[in-house]
Motif scaffolding. Structure first.
Motif, short mmCIF file in Angstrom:
data_model
loop_
_atom_site.label_atom_id
_atom_site.label_comp_id
_atom_site.label_asym_id
_atom_site.label_seq_id
_atom_site.Cartn_x
_atom_site.Cartn_y
_atom_site.Cartn_z
N ILE A 36 -25.03 37.54 69.78
CA ILE A 36 -24.12 38.46 69.09
C ILE A 36 -22.86 38.67 69.91
CG2 ILE A 36 -23.89 40.79 68.15
CD1 ILE A 36 -26.89 40.84 67.76
N ALA A 37 -23.02 38.80 71.21
CA ALA A 37 -21.86 39.02 72.08
C ALA A 37 -20.92 37.82 72.06
CB ALA A 37 -22.33 39.32 73.51
N ILE A 38 -21.46 36.62 72.09
CA ILE A 38 -20.63 35.42 72.04
C ILE A 38 -19.85 35.35 70.73
CG2 ILE A 38 -20.74 32.89 71.90
CD1 ILE A 38 -23.09 33.01 73.87
N PHE A 39 -20.52 35.70 69.63
CA PHE A 39 -19.84 35.72 68.33
C PHE A 39 -18.69 36.72 68.34
CE2 PHE A 39 -19.22 37.45 64.09
CZ PHE A 39 -19.05 36.30 63.34
N ALA A 40 -18.92 37.92 68.90
CA ALA A 40 -17.88 38.94 68.92
C ALA A 40 -16.68 38.48 69.74
CB ALA A 40 -18.45 40.25 69.48
N VAL A 41 -16.93 37.90 70.91
CA VAL A 41 -15.84 37.43 71.76
C VAL A 41 -15.06 36.32 71.06
CG1 VAL A 41 -15.29 36.27 73.93
CG2 VAL A 41 -16.98 38.12 73.90
N CYS A 42 -15.76 35.40 70.43
CA CYS A 42 -15.10 34.29 69.73
C CYS A 42 -14.22 34.80 68.59
CB CYS A 42 -16.14 33.31 69.19
SG CYS A 42 -16.98 32.35 70.47
N MET A 43 -14.69 35.80 67.84
CA MET A 43 -13.90 36.34 66.73
C MET A 43 -12.65 37.04 67.22
SD MET A 43 -15.07 35.53 63.77
CE MET A 43 -15.40 33.92 64.49
N ILE A 44 -12.77 37.78 68.32
CA ILE A 44 -11.59 38.45 68.88
C ILE A 44 -10.56 37.43 69.35
CG2 ILE A 44 -10.77 39.94 70.74
CD1 ILE A 44 -13.39 41.47 70.54
N LEU A 45 -11.02 36.41 70.06
CA LEU A 45 -10.11 35.37 70.56
C LEU A 45 -9.45 34.61 69.41
CD1 LEU A 45 -12.16 33.96 73.59
CD2 LEU A 45 -10.23 35.56 73.63
N LEU A 46 -10.22 34.30 68.37
CA LEU A 46 -9.64 33.60 67.22
C LEU A 46 -8.61 34.46 66.51
CD1 LEU A 46 -12.75 31.81 65.66
CD2 LEU A 46 -10.73 30.72 66.63
N SER A 47 -8.89 35.77 66.39
CA SER A 47 -7.94 36.67 65.73
C SER A 47 -6.63 36.73 66.50
CB SER A 47 -8.55 38.07 65.62
OG SER A 47 -9.74 38.06 64.86
N VAL A 48 -6.74 36.81 67.82
CA VAL A 48 -5.53 36.86 68.65
C VAL A 48 -4.78 35.53 68.58
CG1 VAL A 48 -4.67 37.10 71.00
CG2 VAL A 48 -6.50 38.60 70.18
N ASN A 49 -5.52 34.43 68.62
CA ASN A 49 -4.89 33.10 68.62
C ASN A 49 -4.20 32.78 67.31
OD1 ASN A 49 -4.48 30.42 69.86
ND2 ASN A 49 -5.88 29.72 68.26
N LYS A 50 -4.79 33.22 66.20
CA LYS A 50 -4.23 32.91 64.88
C LYS A 50 -3.21 33.93 64.40
CE LYS A 50 -6.53 29.13 64.02
NZ LYS A 50 -5.83 27.83 63.83
N PHE A 51 -3.00 34.97 65.19
CA PHE A 51 -2.04 36.00 64.78
C PHE A 51 -0.62 35.44 64.87
CE2 PHE A 51 0.40 39.81 64.69
CZ PHE A 51 -0.38 40.75 64.04
N LYS A 52 0.08 35.46 63.76
CA LYS A 52 1.44 34.93 63.70
C LYS A 52 2.45 36.03 63.97
CE LYS A 52 0.40 31.23 60.40
NZ LYS A 52 0.77 30.63 59.08
N THR A 53 3.36 35.73 64.87
CA THR A 53 4.40 36.71 65.18
C THR A 53 5.71 36.43 64.45
OG1 THR A 53 5.01 35.38 67.11
CG2 THR A 53 3.45 37.17 67.47
N ASP A 54 5.73 35.35 63.68
CA ASP A 54 6.92 35.06 62.89
C ASP A 54 6.75 35.60 61.48
OD1 ASP A 54 5.86 32.73 61.06
OD2 ASP A 54 5.24 32.22 63.12
N LEU A 55 7.77 35.64 60.73
CA LEU A 55 7.74 36.20 59.37
C LEU A 55 7.51 35.15 58.30
CD1 LEU A 55 10.73 38.74 59.66
CD2 LEU A 55 8.28 39.08 60.16
N GLU A 56 7.33 33.91 58.69
CA GLU A 56 7.07 32.86 57.71
C GLU A 56 5.65 32.98 57.20
OE1 GLU A 56 9.24 30.76 56.48
OE2 GLU A 56 10.80 31.63 57.75
N PRO A 57 5.40 32.75 55.90
CA PRO A 57 4.03 32.86 55.36
C PRO A 57 3.15 31.71 55.84
CG PRO A 57 5.58 32.09 53.68
CD PRO A 57 6.41 32.44 54.89
#
Length: 382
Positions: A361-382
């Motif tokens: 469960i802990a590995i899944f939680a860490v992976c989801m947080i890292l993926l969310s941060v990595n896929k977060f777009k800081t540009d305004l393009e869709p």
């Protein structure tokens, strides 16, 4: 990482939650409704199964046997009179089973001769295979109980029958952790896995997508805040809200459904914290990727509900799945948290026996947080 930014984002999201009655209703009232519905409605114990009976013996022994079948609570008996009613019942297929007691049933039992036992035939409706198997087990248990009781009372029975009964009576069985085989003890501890996990994903799946649609994300990105700070800031208030839901379900299980909790409470709370962190992070990841509320909620329902019901072991035993799907379920935290929840509720399982599930469960939680941060777009393009 600037924790002051994380705190300010978390406070802003918390204020938004407090101003949104729909979110509060979903988060606080829906778990109680679901637990009440699932806890009271879902019952895997088959009771009051309609059983038609044709007693061709009409002896005190046969009547005593039928009385035992009735008092068990598993069967509702309805008598059949005459051969025509028995044949009509066989053709109607409106029964769980038909019990036909042959003539000489009581006389043969009174003799105690194992070569000429009392005979009865049980015809079971096989269209519901689960009910058919349970019905056969129930009836076999009742018959065995009656045989042992009669062997103790009938001292005139043949010695070989007495010996066989004594041999059978030497084996004693006892059910551990759930002595009464109460299905609610099996279901309710798993409801945290299904209900809370699903709600956590749905609640956070709308957070970032709603910011993009409202245009407030543009203002947030104009500040020096980083994606990791946004993700953690979004998770924090929902973590507290969902953890409160965990406590609600826990209290309902103890007080309303009278389910014992014999494990470590601190270990259970730790597992709950890790589990809901992973579920919330998965919701944020869906919101980050889709950036549209309608798409986010659709993905949340698909990702949050189907694995909880199918791949967690809540409905279908994982051991009975094909090899590919048994290994496929390893990636779903619902499987591991359900295992932890049931073990800690009904047995005094320690950290050593649950460490693998907790780590998964802990590995899944860490992976989801890292993926969310990595896929977060800081540009305004869709």
């Amino acid at each position: 990482m600037n924790f002051r930014c994380v705190y300010s984002i978390a406070v802003k999201e918390y204020k938004h939650i407090m101003r949104d009655p729909f979110t509060l209703a979903v988060a606080l009232i829906l778990p109680m409704v679901f637990v009440g519905l699932f806890g009271f409605i879902i019952d895997l114990d088959y009771k009051h199964m309609p059983l038609k009976v044709r007693d061709n013996d009409q002896s005190p022994v046969s009547r005593r046997f039928l009385q035992e079948v009735t008092s068990s609570g598993y069967f509702d008996l309805k008598g059949l009179h005459g051969q025509s009613q028995a044949e009509a019942a066989l053709n109607a297929n409106d029964f769980a089973g038909i019990l036909i007691i042959d003539k000489g049933f009581g006389r043969n039992i009174m003799r105690g001769d194992s070569s000429r036992p009392g005979k009865a035939q049980l015809l079971i409706d096989g269209s519901d295979n689960a009910r058919a198997a349970i019905m056969l087990n129930y009836m076999t248990g009742i018959a065995q109980k009656q045989n042992e009781r009669y062997a103790e009372e009938n001292t005139d029975a043949a010695p070989r029958v007495q010996g066989a009964s004594a041999l059978a009576g030497a084996l004693r069985s006892r059910f551990l952790f759930n002595p009464e085989l109460n299905s609610r003890w099996f279901i309710v501890p798993a409801l945290n896995t299904i209900i809370i996990g699903f709600l956590a994903i749905v609640l956070t799946a709308l957070t970032v997508a709603k910011e993009w649609e409202n245009g407030s994300m543009e203002l947030l990105l104009s500040t020096p805040v980083r994606p990791a700070e946004i993700v953690l800031g979004k998770l924090a208030p929902y973590f507290l809200l969902t953890f409160f839901d965990i406590l609600i379900v826990f209290v309902l299980a103890i007080l309303v459904f009278k389910i014992p909790f014999v494990g470590s409470f601190m270990l259970y709370m730790l597992a709950c914290a890790v589990y809901i962190t992973g579920a919330l992070a998965l919701g944020v990841f869906i919101s980050v990727v889709t950036r549209v509320q309608q798409s986010a909620i659709q993905f949340a329902f698909a990702v949050g509900l189907l694995p909880s019901l199918i791949f967690s072991g809540f409905i279908f035993p994982i051991e009975n799945m094909p090899a590919f799907f048994r290994y496929f379920t390893v990636i779903f935290p619902q499987r591991w948290f359900l295992l932890i929840s049931r073990n800690l509720f009904l047995s005094d399982a320690g950290i050593s026996s649950l460490s693998f599930a907790l780590c998964a469960i802990a590995i899944f939680a860490v992976c989801m947080i890292l993926l969310s941060v990595n896929k977060f777009k800081t540009d305004l393009e869709p």
